[in-house]
Motif scaffolding. Sequence first.
Motif, PDB file in Angstrom:
ATOM      1  N   ALA A   1      49.177 -16.163 -53.318  1.00  0.00           N
ATOM      2  CA  ALA A   1      49.714 -15.789 -52.009  1.00  0.00           C
ATOM      3  C   ALA A   1      51.093 -16.414 -51.792  1.00  0.00           C
ATOM      4  N   ASP A   2      51.251 -17.672 -52.207  1.00  0.00           N
ATOM      5  CA  ASP A   2      52.540 -18.346 -52.027  1.00  0.00           C
ATOM      6  C   ASP A   2      53.633 -17.692 -52.858  1.00  0.00           C
ATOM      7  N   ALA A   3      53.302 -17.316 -54.098  1.00  0.00           N
ATOM      8  CA  ALA A   3      54.291 -16.677 -54.965  1.00  0.00           C
ATOM      9  C   ALA A   3      54.709 -15.323 -54.397  1.00  0.00           C
ATOM     10  N   VAL A   4      53.734 -14.578 -53.868  1.00  0.00           N
ATOM     11  CA  VAL A   4      54.055 -13.284 -53.256  1.00  0.00           C
ATOM     12  C   VAL A   4      54.959 -13.489 -52.046  1.00  0.00           C
ATOM     13  N   LEU A   5      54.624 -14.476 -51.216  1.00  0.00           N
ATOM     14  CA  LEU A   5      55.423 -14.757 -50.023  1.00  0.00           C
ATOM     15  C   LEU A   5      56.848 -15.139 -50.398  1.00  0.00           C
ATOM     16  N   ASP A   6      56.997 -15.980 -51.429  1.00  0.00           N
ATOM     17  CA  ASP A   6      58.332 -16.367 -51.884  1.00  0.00           C
ATOM     18  C   ASP A   6      59.116 -15.158 -52.369  1.00  0.00           C
ATOM     19  N   ARG A   7      58.447 -14.259 -53.104  1.00  0.00           N
ATOM     20  CA  ARG A   7      59.127 -13.076 -53.615  1.00  0.00           C
ATOM     21  C   ARG A   7      59.544 -12.149 -52.473  1.00  0.00           C
ATOM     22  N   LEU A   8      58.680 -12.031 -51.465  1.00  0.00           N
ATOM     23  CA  LEU A   8      59.023 -11.214 -50.301  1.00  0.00           C
ATOM     24  C   LEU A   8      60.229 -11.802 -49.576  1.00  0.00           C
ATOM     25  N   LYS A   9      60.264 -13.132 -49.461  1.00  0.00           N
ATOM     26  CA  LYS A   9      61.406 -13.781 -48.808  1.00  0.00           C
ATOM     27  C   LYS A   9      62.692 -13.514 -49.578  1.00  0.00           C
ATOM     28  N   SER A  10      62.600 -13.496 -50.902  1.00  0.00           N
ATOM     29  CA  SER A  10      63.792 -13.244 -51.713  1.00  0.00           C
ATOM     30  C   SER A  10      64.293 -11.819 -51.545  1.00  0.00           C
ATOM     31  N   LEU A  11      63.371 -10.931 -51.144  1.00  0.00           N
ATOM     32  CA  LEU A  11      63.753  -9.548 -50.868  1.00  0.00           C
ATOM     33  C   LEU A  11      64.167  -9.360 -49.418  1.00  0.00           C
ATOM     34  N   ASP A  12      64.146 -10.490 -48.671  1.00  0.00           N
ATOM     35  CA  ASP A  12      64.474 -10.458 -47.246  1.00  0.00           C
ATOM     36  C   ASP A  12      63.504  -9.566 -46.497  1.00  0.00           C
ATOM     37  N   VAL A  13      62.222  -9.729 -46.824  1.00  0.00           N
ATOM     38  CA  VAL A  13      61.163  -8.938 -46.209  1.00  0.00           C
ATOM     39  C   VAL A  13      60.308  -9.856 -45.357  1.00  0.00           C
ATOM     40  N   ALA A  14      60.099  -9.504 -44.118  1.00  0.00           N
ATOM     41  CA  ALA A  14      59.207 -10.273 -43.255  1.00  0.00           C
ATOM     42  C   ALA A  14      57.773  -9.825 -43.495  1.00  0.00           C
ATOM     43  N   PRO A  15      56.889 -10.725 -43.931  1.00  0.00           N
ATOM     44  CA  PRO A  15      55.506 -10.321 -44.201  1.00  0.00           C
ATOM     45  C   PRO A  15      54.755 -10.034 -42.925  1.00  0.00           C
ATOM     46  N   GLY A  16      53.676  -9.283 -43.064  1.00  0.00           N
ATOM     47  CA  GLY A  16      52.809  -8.999 -41.929  1.00  0.00           C
ATOM     48  C   GLY A  16      51.954 -10.208 -41.628  1.00  0.00           C
ATOM     49  N   PRO A  17      51.098 -10.113 -40.606  1.00  0.00           N
ATOM     50  CA  PRO A  17      50.230 -11.239 -40.246  1.00  0.00           C
ATOM     51  C   PRO A  17      49.245 -11.569 -41.342  1.00  0.00           C
ATOM     52  N   ASP A  18      48.848 -12.839 -41.380  1.00  0.00           N
ATOM     53  CA  ASP A  18      47.881 -13.300 -42.364  1.00  0.00           C
ATOM     54  C   ASP A  18      46.492 -12.865 -41.913  1.00  0.00           C
ATOM     55  N   LEU A  19      45.949 -11.817 -42.566  1.00  0.00           N
ATOM     56  CA  LEU A  19      44.675 -11.251 -42.141  1.00  0.00           C
ATOM     57  C   LEU A  19      43.518 -11.670 -43.035  1.00  0.00           C
ATOM     58  N   THR A  20      43.814 -12.062 -44.257  1.00  0.00           N
ATOM     59  CA  THR A  20      42.728 -12.311 -45.196  1.00  0.00           C
ATOM     60  C   THR A  20      42.983 -13.564 -45.996  1.00  0.00           C
ATOM     61  N   LYS A  21      42.304 -14.616 -45.637  1.00  0.00           N
ATOM     62  CA  LYS A  21      42.388 -15.863 -46.396  1.00  0.00           C
ATOM     63  C   LYS A  21      41.493 -15.757 -47.614  1.00  0.00           C
ATOM     64  N   LYS A  22      42.055 -16.011 -48.785  1.00  0.00           N
ATOM     65  CA  LYS A  22      41.257 -15.978 -49.992  1.00  0.00           C
ATOM     66  C   LYS A  22      40.367 -17.205 -50.029  1.00  0.00           C
TER      67      LYS A  22
END
Length: 259
Positions: A236-257
């Motif tokens: 999840a952290d790696a995905v979030l970092d990659r989204l930030k690098s794309l300047d993408v705001a992620p949606g709400p955290d709906l599913t905790k693994k």
Amino acid sequence: MTGTIAATDIAARAVDVWKVYGSGEAQVVALRGVNVELARGRFTAIMGPSGSGKSTLMHCLAGLDSVTRGEVYVGDTKLTGMSDRQLTELRRTKVGFIFQQFNLLPTLSAEENILLPLAIAGRKEDRQWFDTVIDTIGLRDRLGHRPSQLSGGQQQRVACARALVSRPEVVFADEPTGNLDSRSGAEVLGFLRNSVREFGQTIVMVTHDPNAASYADRVVFLADGAVVDELVDPTADAVLDRLKSLDVAPGPDLTKKPA
């Protein structure tokens, strides 16, 4: 951007796919020369900001929408140029669908909803496979219940079983946890993960949630209608970092693994 996969190991692929809506000043280019191969027996997440083309790509790959240019394949079957009747038959026999809205028929029981695609196709269920799927989703004691008698998470697990019962080549899931709380979402994602691990099912999921994407084997990122990046064995952290690098705001955290 994407690695080459042996043809026999490809469940679905897009080759230089363009999708254009409208014309003139109203023209919108939803997909721009997308090339992507989705491996058989793997769980792939497709992510990107709103308007990036992720849902359009999934709809084109699933035969729900046509492409303006390029080619789309499910397995070795070319969808491009198929008639509506041929596409309907392909979706009925080779593709499963899971949507954010559960799309269960309210007058049918859970079991009847699960078996509906087979009934429509005039196919007899494989009872052993049906039992395997039912035991995996853990709803055997709810098979006689109608959707209104089930929780949201239970309804979505029924929808997952419906998608799997016909043994499709690939299951496309569009924001499958979007209407669920974190616990129910984790149950559904765990079921999808297990269907890949235990049954060799192929899952392609559109999601905005980094935690949901962390259940996948691979994440493909889209922006402005093009594939711009990918991540293998994501957290999840790696995905979030990659989204930030794309300047993408992620949606709400709906599913905790779960741990």
